[in-house]
Design an enzyme around this catalytic site. Structure first.
Site, mmCIF file in Angstrom:
data_model
loop_
_atom_site.group_PDB
_atom_site.id
_atom_site.type_symbol
_atom_site.label_atom_id
_atom_site.label_comp_id
_atom_site.label_asym_id
_atom_site.label_seq_id
_atom_site.Cartn_x
_atom_site.Cartn_y
_atom_site.Cartn_z
ATOM 1 N N ASP A 157 0.620 -1.292 0.000
ATOM 2 C CA ASP A 157 0.068 0.182 -0.042
ATOM 3 C C ASP A 157 0.895 1.251 -0.029
ATOM 4 O OD1 ASP A 157 -1.789 -2.022 0.013
ATOM 5 O OD2 ASP A 157 -2.787 -1.318 2.101
ATOM 6 N N LYS A 201 -6.706 -4.918 -3.174
ATOM 7 C CA LYS A 201 -7.410 -5.595 -2.180
ATOM 8 C C LYS A 201 -8.324 -4.274 -1.466
ATOM 9 C CE LYS A 201 -3.381 -4.425 1.221
ATOM 10 N NZ LYS A 201 -4.189 -3.463 2.194
ATOM 11 N N CYS A 255 -2.603 -2.159 7.571
ATOM 12 C CA CYS A 255 -2.247 -3.406 6.474
ATOM 13 C C CYS A 255 -1.073 -4.379 6.686
ATOM 14 C CB CYS A 255 -2.341 -2.710 5.322
ATOM 15 S SG CYS A 255 -3.824 -1.931 4.985
HETATM 16 N N1 TIU Z 1 -2.766 0.259 4.292
HETATM 17 C C1 TIU Z 1 -3.176 0.641 5.427
HETATM 18 O O1 TIU Z 1 -2.530 0.281 6.358
HETATM 19 N N2 TIU Z 1 -4.425 1.211 5.428
HETATM 20 C C2 TIU Z 1 -4.900 1.898 6.518
HETATM 21 O O2 TIU Z 1 -5.962 2.545 6.710
HETATM 22 N N3 TIU Z 1 -3.933 2.204 7.631
HETATM 23 C C3 TIU Z 1 -4.015 3.067 8.588
HETATM 24 O O3 TIU Z 1 -3.159 3.296 9.506
HETATM 25 N N4 TIU Z 1 -5.117 3.788 8.671
#
Ligand code: TIU
Length: 221
Positions: A24, A129, A162
């Protein structure tokens, strides 16, 4: 087999069966005006890991290792985003709403794309995802099994959301996971530290953790 110094004990890395998973690294989390900021976070802390992730990514490519990128995105009609996920946080700008980088966390929007320095190459796998974990509702497990992958090197954001969810999903599916500590970040430094401590506790109940320097050292030996 390469011996990598790690917590809680050495990680025995087998390049042919090890994939690098970059989680991500999208504008929506790392740049101003995205989902991370809509959640009330200071995104600058996530930018600090970009050079480290970039270094590992180029090394892994030189070694012809398998690279997997993930993106947390949803379909434009939000049909793969549970209403509870949209409601969560009671935010003024929520998933699917327009922002300065396009609709938040929606596939195809500028903000949902991976940041420039880490852009996937044409032949690299990109997993879109809808959840926090990269295995839920995706083909990731199938792809890794087909390619004979049993070990994962994990980097990306955010450590306790994530990254941790994906590592736990992978662990339950039988993968050995090594987290690269200076190539992962959280909006909350104390959560990053606690997550790493949890992962390596109890004999590596979720997996291993090490800085990039130890991985590089182990790979050249
Ligand atoms: N990729 C991921 O970690 N999504 C989130 O929403 N992370 C947060 O820390 N909010």
């Amino acid at each position: 087999m390469k011996k990598i110094l790690a917590r809680p004990y050495d990680f025995q890395l087998e390049l042919a069966s090890c994939a690098l998973v970059v989680i991500d690294m999208q504008r929506d989390f790392i740049e101003s005006g995205g989902f991370g900021e809509a959640l009330g976070n200071d995104v600058s802390i996530l930018q600090e890991i970009v050079p480290t992730v970039e270094k590992l990514l180029s090394l892994w490519r030189e070694l012809s290792g398998l690279v997997i990128h993930t993106r947390e995105v949803h379909l434009p009609d939000l049909s793969n985003c549970p209403p509870a996920k949209i409601r969560r946080g009671n935010l003024s700008t929520k998933i699917g709403d327009p922002g300065p980088m396009g609709r938040l966390l929606i596939a195809g929007e500028y903000g949902s794309e991976i940041i420039e320095p880490l852009l996937p190459l044409k032949d690299e796998v990109v997993i879109d995802k809808p959840g926090k974990g990269a295995f839920y509702n995706t083909d990731l497990g199938k792809i890794l099994n087909e390619k004979g992958i049993t070990q994962l090197i994990i980097v990306g954001v955010t450590t306790e959301v994530c990254v941790q969810t994906t590592m736990r999903e992978a662990n339950d599916r039988g993968f050995d996971c090594l987290l690269i500590e200076d190539a992962t970040a959280s909006y909350f430094p104390e959560f990053k530290k606690s997550t790493i401590d949890m992962i390596v506790a109890q004999g590596g109940i979720v997996g291993w953790s090490t800085p990039l320097s130890n991985l590089l050292q182990g790979l050249i030996n």
